[in-house]
Write a protein that holds these residues in place. Structure first.
Motif, short mmCIF file in Angstrom:
data_model
loop_
_atom_site.label_atom_id
_atom_site.label_comp_id
_atom_site.label_asym_id
_atom_site.label_seq_id
_atom_site.Cartn_x
_atom_site.Cartn_y
_atom_site.Cartn_z
N ARG A 45 0.83 -1.21 0.00
CA ARG A 45 0.00 0.00 0.00
C ARG A 45 0.86 1.25 0.00
NH1 ARG A 45 -2.79 0.43 4.82
NH2 ARG A 45 -2.05 -1.56 5.60
N ASP A 49 0.83 4.06 -3.08
CA ASP A 49 0.50 5.46 -2.86
C ASP A 49 1.69 6.37 -3.12
OD1 ASP A 49 -2.13 4.95 -2.35
OD2 ASP A 49 -2.08 5.51 -0.23
N ARG A 53 1.64 9.49 -5.66
CA ARG A 53 2.04 10.85 -5.27
C ARG A 53 3.09 11.41 -6.23
NH1 ARG A 53 2.03 8.39 -0.09
NH2 ARG A 53 0.18 9.00 1.12
N LEU A 58 -3.07 11.39 -6.78
CA LEU A 58 -3.92 11.19 -5.61
C LEU A 58 -4.74 12.45 -5.36
CD1 LEU A 58 -1.80 9.30 -2.90
CD2 LEU A 58 -3.91 8.52 -3.99
N ARG A 299 -5.58 0.23 -4.28
CA ARG A 299 -4.60 0.84 -3.38
C ARG A 299 -4.35 -0.03 -2.14
NH1 ARG A 299 -6.77 6.35 -1.72
NH2 ARG A 299 -4.89 6.30 -0.42
#
Length: 363
Positions: A45, A49, A53, A58, A299
């Motif tokens: 995860r 993420d 980013r 996001l 995600r």
């Protein structure tokens, strides 16, 4: 739960058409979304993420962006070149979609009374060996060596409780709208070719979840209904209930997954149990919103393409094809690639129409 009326009234029939098509589109879109990061021992995860980013993506509301560095490109699965936004022209080939197609062909060929042996025969006829993985490859090898079910699932097969049977189950939910126990029974007959224990329960649970989505008033009701078709004492049922309890306590999505991750530590990232937790969390915290459901599920990590596919199928049934945002549907160009002999290049709308024709004949 009451079965959807597939015979009376144009409006009812149109709604069912739309929701079955929504299931197909949702499964394919969710699978495509998760495909580039389908490597759960690397794409955690946190790493997913972090990637988003770096790409300024996001909150995620579309397919994954292309890599912004060579190191990111190297870490993605090679299929990313046809699975990221701006590069998609029809669906990629993937086993998560192949098995839905093969299940459709199974029901068209043998009807609802198919046997597990007939599932195996169809694999040998229609599915290339090298496009099978883990438990399915072990079962395929056992079939080719002359073994019969249930030995095909148990002989030299260390993957018996992995996610393979679960990803094969959606078709049984689509053809049994509002009849989760019947959907689960069909899924079990398919699953025992290659799986045992929680591997089989995962297929039954997923089929019932998809079936329940046709008539449930919301996500939570569908999840609750799906739990009724598997043993309450099974680890799968206990894990799904754990996610439900954390959600009910108003814990956030990330904290819920953190808690369940600790409790399922030691299980492989393709095992049914932790992936069912990710799917359940994505559905609950997605709250019926298609985009939020599939993006949260992917995600969540682990077997991202399989989880995205199952969550997308449920969300697509809940909302219907017309309500799926165009950024998920349009790049698919109504076309699916498949390794199932005779189905490569099939139209998604045709697959949905053939599924609907089977749903006409449920008892």
């Amino acid at each position: 739960m009451t079965t959807v009326d597939t015979h009376v009234g144009t409006d009812v029939g149109t709604r069912l058409d739309d929701r079955i098509l929504g299931g197909w589109l949702g499964r394919i879109a969710g699978n495509m979304l998760g495909k580039p990061v389908e490597q759960g021992d690397h794409w955690t995860r946190e790493r997913i993420d972090g990637y988003l980013r770096r790409a300024a993506a996001l909150p995620l509301d579309d397919y994954l962006p292309g890599p912004v560095s060579e190191s990111d490109a190297f870490a993605l699965r090679p299929e990313w070149r046809s699975c990221v936004r701006g590069r998609i022209h029809g669906s990629c080939r993937d086993d998560d979609v192949d098995y839905a197609i093969l299940g459709l062909h199974l029901l068209e060929t043998h009807g609802f009374g198919f046997t597990t042996e007939q599932v195996g025969e169809l694999w040998l006829l229609r599915l290339p060996y090298l496009q099978t993985f883990t438990a399915e490859r072990a079962a395929y090898r056992n079939l080719a060596n002359g073994l019969k079910p249930p030995l095909t699932a148990t002989y030299d097969n260390p993957y018996q409780e992995w996610i393979g049977a679960l990803i094969r189950a959606d078709i049984f939910g689509w053809v049994c709208p509002g009849a989760p126990r019947r959907a689960a029974s069909l899924a079990r007959r398919d699953a025992v070719l290659s799986h045992t224990g929680n591997g089989v329960y995962g297929a039954m649970w997923a089929a019932a979840l998809v079936s329940a989505a046709f008539t449930a008033p919301g996500v939570r009701a569908a999840v609750d209904t799906a739990l009724t078709v598997i043993p309450a004492s099974s680890r799968l049922a206990r894990t799904v209930r754990r996610v439900l309890s954390l959600y009910d306590s108003r814990l956030g999505w990330e904290d819920t997954l953190d808690a369940v991750h600790e409790e399922t530590a030691g299980l492989h990232w393709i095992h049914t149990i932790p992936n069912a937790a990710v799917i359940t969390a994505g559905l609950l915290y997605g709250g019926g919103d298609f985009t939020r459901t599939i993006t949260l599920t992917v995600r969540g990590g682990l077997d991202t393409d399989s989880n995205g596919a199952t969550a997308g199928s449920v969300a697509g049934v809940l909302c219907g094809a017309a309500a799926i945002p165009p950024q998920w549907k349009d790049p698919l160009e109504n076309t699916v690639r498949s390794a199932v002999f005779g189905f490569d290049g099939a139209r998604i709308s045709e697959l949905a129409a053939r599924t609907r024709a089977l749903a006409e004949h449920i008892a």
